[in-house]
Motif scaffolding. Structure first.
Motif, short mmCIF file in Angstrom:
data_model
loop_
_atom_site.label_atom_id
_atom_site.label_comp_id
_atom_site.label_asym_id
_atom_site.label_seq_id
_atom_site.Cartn_x
_atom_site.Cartn_y
_atom_site.Cartn_z
N ARG A 4 0.84 -1.20 0.00
CA ARG A 4 0.00 0.00 0.00
C ARG A 4 0.87 1.24 0.00
O ARG A 4 1.97 1.22 0.52
CB ARG A 4 -0.90 0.01 1.25
N GLU A 5 0.35 2.29 -0.63
CA GLU A 5 1.01 3.59 -0.54
C GLU A 5 0.13 4.53 0.25
O GLU A 5 -1.07 4.61 0.02
CB GLU A 5 1.19 4.21 -1.94
N ARG A 6 0.75 5.24 1.20
CA ARG A 6 0.00 6.25 1.95
C ARG A 6 0.71 7.58 1.84
O ARG A 6 1.94 7.64 1.72
CB ARG A 6 -0.09 5.88 3.44
N LEU A 7 -0.09 8.63 1.92
CA LEU A 7 0.43 9.98 1.83
C LEU A 7 0.04 10.71 3.10
O LEU A 7 -1.13 10.64 3.52
CB LEU A 7 -0.24 10.63 0.61
N TYR A 8 1.01 11.35 3.73
CA TYR A 8 0.71 12.16 4.91
C TYR A 8 1.23 13.57 4.68
O TYR A 8 2.44 13.79 4.59
CB TYR A 8 1.38 11.56 6.16
N VAL A 9 0.31 14.51 4.56
CA VAL A 9 0.68 15.91 4.36
C VAL A 9 0.57 16.61 5.71
O VAL A 9 -0.50 16.63 6.32
CB VAL A 9 -0.25 16.59 3.33
N LEU A 10 1.69 17.14 6.19
CA LEU A 10 1.74 17.74 7.52
C LEU A 10 1.63 19.26 7.42
O LEU A 10 2.15 19.87 6.49
CB LEU A 10 3.06 17.35 8.21
N ASP A 11 0.98 19.83 8.39
CA ASP A 11 0.81 21.29 8.41
C ASP A 11 0.50 21.71 9.84
O ASP A 11 0.19 20.86 10.69
CB ASP A 11 -0.34 21.69 7.47
N ASP A 12 0.62 23.00 10.10
CA ASP A 12 0.07 23.53 11.35
C ASP A 12 -0.60 24.84 11.04
O ASP A 12 -0.26 25.51 10.07
CB ASP A 12 1.15 23.68 12.44
N VAL A 13 -1.63 25.19 11.81
CA VAL A 13 -2.30 26.48 11.65
C VAL A 13 -2.46 27.11 13.03
O VAL A 13 -2.56 26.40 14.03
CB VAL A 13 -3.70 26.38 11.01
N ARG A 14 -2.48 28.41 13.05
CA ARG A 14 -2.72 29.12 14.31
C ARG A 14 -4.16 29.60 14.33
O ARG A 14 -4.55 30.45 13.54
CB ARG A 14 -1.77 30.30 14.44
N LEU A 15 -4.96 29.01 15.22
CA LEU A 15 -6.36 29.40 15.32
C LEU A 15 -6.54 30.27 16.55
O LEU A 15 -6.03 29.95 17.64
CB LEU A 15 -7.25 28.16 15.43
N ASP A 16 -7.26 31.38 16.39
CA ASP A 16 -7.52 32.24 17.54
C ASP A 16 -8.73 31.70 18.31
O ASP A 16 -9.28 30.66 17.97
CB ASP A 16 -7.68 33.71 17.10
N SER A 17 -9.15 32.44 19.34
CA SER A 17 -10.21 31.89 20.21
C SER A 17 -11.54 31.76 19.46
O SER A 17 -12.43 31.04 19.90
CB SER A 17 -10.37 32.77 21.45
N ASN A 18 -11.66 32.44 18.32
CA ASN A 18 -12.87 32.25 17.50
C ASN A 18 -12.67 31.18 16.44
O ASN A 18 -13.51 31.02 15.55
CB ASN A 18 -13.24 33.56 16.80
N GLY A 19 -11.54 30.48 16.52
CA GLY A 19 -11.28 29.45 15.52
C GLY A 19 -10.87 30.01 14.18
O GLY A 19 -10.94 29.32 13.16
N GLN A 20 -10.42 31.27 14.15
CA GLN A 20 -10.04 31.87 12.87
C GLN A 20 -8.52 31.99 12.73
O GLN A 20 -7.80 32.01 13.73
CB GLN A 20 -10.66 33.27 12.74
N ILE A 21 -8.08 32.02 11.48
CA ILE A 21 -6.67 32.28 11.17
C ILE A 21 -6.53 33.79 11.04
O ILE A 21 -7.19 34.40 10.19
CB ILE A 21 -6.28 31.58 9.85
#
Ligand code: C2O
Ligand code: CU
Length: 502
Positions: A201-218
């Protein structure tokens, strides 16, 4: 909102990936035993004798783009960038930007040598381009806003190129990258080898991070000193766009190929695999001549690593992809393990023989009399704002790239050049060169630890790393730090590779 969670299950993604390839088309038959009418142009159609090809191997992890062209050597897909929403925090809708409504954008996969045609549509309220990170294609199709007039809101552009190298690559916006990539405009590309090494099997893992504020917004970008100085680190890790651990099952003794890619703005990801035996078999520029077995790897923003993962490790119940992430504990910073993905063992298969990669030869790293260049990566405060420079010069940001800016270097195609990248400021700079590959040649330890063709190299603070490129692809090529905030604040430039025939 549903769109972003719909693909949470690897199984569904696998089904989508498996269904995306059209049935192989029968070759066209041409009738030859009929006299042509006198005035008609001769029919030059040549019957296509190439046998229909096997469908592309399924890649589990992201839905695949649908191939709209029946020709087995042409992959035609449609990609639309548009605003959307994601649900990364319970009960919150995060405003994002997405390709075809999903983050990451759908998988673009093809076989080496295929023609890829992407009908791109911009439904954003801002200009954008799409860059095909790592593909050694024509600079006209590279998505560099220094060459391509960015696509206006409501506009369209067709990208077309032949994929020359097999490997794991990615696509992303190349305009105001610190906010467009951050908000979701990135996706993965897999170019399969003509004869891929056999795996279960081949699997793909795309890694990222985001900064969400207290309203869940970037929030807005480039607003705080530390965010510019270090690049913006997120407070939420995403794996294939999901905040939760990805789960799947696989038989014990199975052998899988895991493709890892880091799409984060600024965070280098330290990862390892627990519960299985694993090796690095490929990197930015494709498979390695020899796999190697590290304890962990650091994937800098922009980089890719392909792993062979053998589902055998004594009594472990699952193979886990683990990220080691520094977190604040009181006033100290400690590395904590985060399990990004878990493949639980179910059933058993006969062990496969050792990994047999197609034979790979890398370009020489000791050419006669290579040219040497020194590029100093620096920065400081100018007029109250942080500015980054290469050899004392700040390039203008992606959003407003000045097509008349003087290139930093001009070299004839095929010339081996050693470039020493010296970092004088900030903890690290993942340095990326468009349109070419290079190898790390010094320090010797780095060269030994990170073999293979790269298009992005991590240069740490107060470190000098020398890479050797052969500048095989003619054109005007951007190079920049892949910490998007650094690039947008000046750490970018252009090199011109003069075609052989000129
Ligand atoms: Cu992935 Cu110019 O970059
Ligand atoms: Cu940088």
């Amino acid at each position: 909102m549903e769109k972003f969670t719909r693909f949470a299950s690897g199984v569904l993604a696998a089904l989508l990936a498996a269904c995306s390839d059209p049935a192989p088309a029968a070759p066209d038959a041409t009738v030859v035993d009929r006299p042509a009418p006198v005035d008609a142009a001769p029919d030059l159609t040549v019957p296509d004798m190439t046998p229909p090809r096997a469908p592309l191997p399924a890649v589990v992890g992201l839905p695949a783009l649908r191939d709209e062209d029946p020709d087995p050597r042409v992959v035609q897909v449609s990609i639309t960038a548009a605003p959307g929403v994601a649900t990364w925090r319970a009960g919150r809708e995060t405003r994002v930007l997405a390709y075809n409504g999903v983050i990451p954008g759908p998988l673009l996969h093809a076989r080496v040598g295929d023609t890829v045609r992407v009908r791109f549509r911009n439904e954003l309220e801002e200009y954008t381009t799409v860059h095909w990170h790592g593909l050694r294609i024509s600079d006209l199709m590279d998505g560099s806003p220094a060459i391509q007039e960015p696509v206006r809101p409501g506009g369209e552009f067709t990208y077309e190129f032949v994929v020359p190298d097999a490997g794991t690559f990615w696509y992303h916006s190349h305009v105001s990258t610190e906010q467009q990539i951050d908000r979701g405009l990135y996706g993965a590309i897999v170019v399969h080898e003509a004869e891929p090494p056999a795996v279960d099997r081949e699997r793909l893992y795309v890694l990222d991070d985001v900064r969400l504020d207290s309203n869940g917004q970037i929030g807005p970008t480039l607003t705080s000193g530390p965010d510019v100085g270090r690049g913006r680190l997120g407070n939420v890790l995403l794996t294939n766009g999901q905040t939760a651990r990805l789960t799947a099952t696989a038989p014990r003794n199975g052998v899988e190929r895991w493709r890892l890619l880091n799409a984060a703005n600024a965070r280098s990801m330290r990862v390892r695999v627990d519960g299985a035996r694993w090796k690095v078999v490929g990197t930015d520029g494709g498979l390695l001549p020899e796999p190697y077995e590290p304890v962990e790897i650091v994937i800098a923003p922009g980089q890719r690593f392909d792993l062979e993962v053998r589902m055998e490790d004594g009594e472990a119940p699952a193979a886990q992809l683990v990220a080691m992430v520094p977190v604040a504990v009181g006033s100290a910073v400690e590395d904590r393990d985060f399990i990004l993905a878990e493949v639980t063992f179910e059933g058993e298969v006969e062990p496969r023989p050792a990994w047999v990669a197609p034979s790979v030869t890398l370009p020489s790293t000791s050419p006669m009399g290579p040219l040497a260049r020194n590029w100093a990566l620096s920065g400081g405060v100018v007029d109250g704002g942080v500015e980054f420079t290469i050899n004392g010069r700040a390039g203008v940001g992606h959003g407003s790239h000045d097509p008349r800016a003087e290139p930093v270097d001009r070299v004839a195609q095929g010339t081996p050049v050693r470039i020493t990248l010296r970092s004088n400021v900030s903890p690290e700079h993942p340095f990326h060169l468009h349109g070419q590959f290079f190898q790390i040649v010094s320090p010797a330890a780095r060269a030994a630890e990170e073999p293979g063709l790269k298009d992005t190299v991590l240069v740490r603070g107060n470190e000098a790393v020398t890479v050797l490129t052969w500048y095989e692809n003619p054109g005007r090529w951007m190079f920049h730090c892949h910490i998007a905030e650094h690039a947008e604040r000046g750490m970018m430039g252009e090199v011109v590779v003069i075609p052989r025939s000129e």
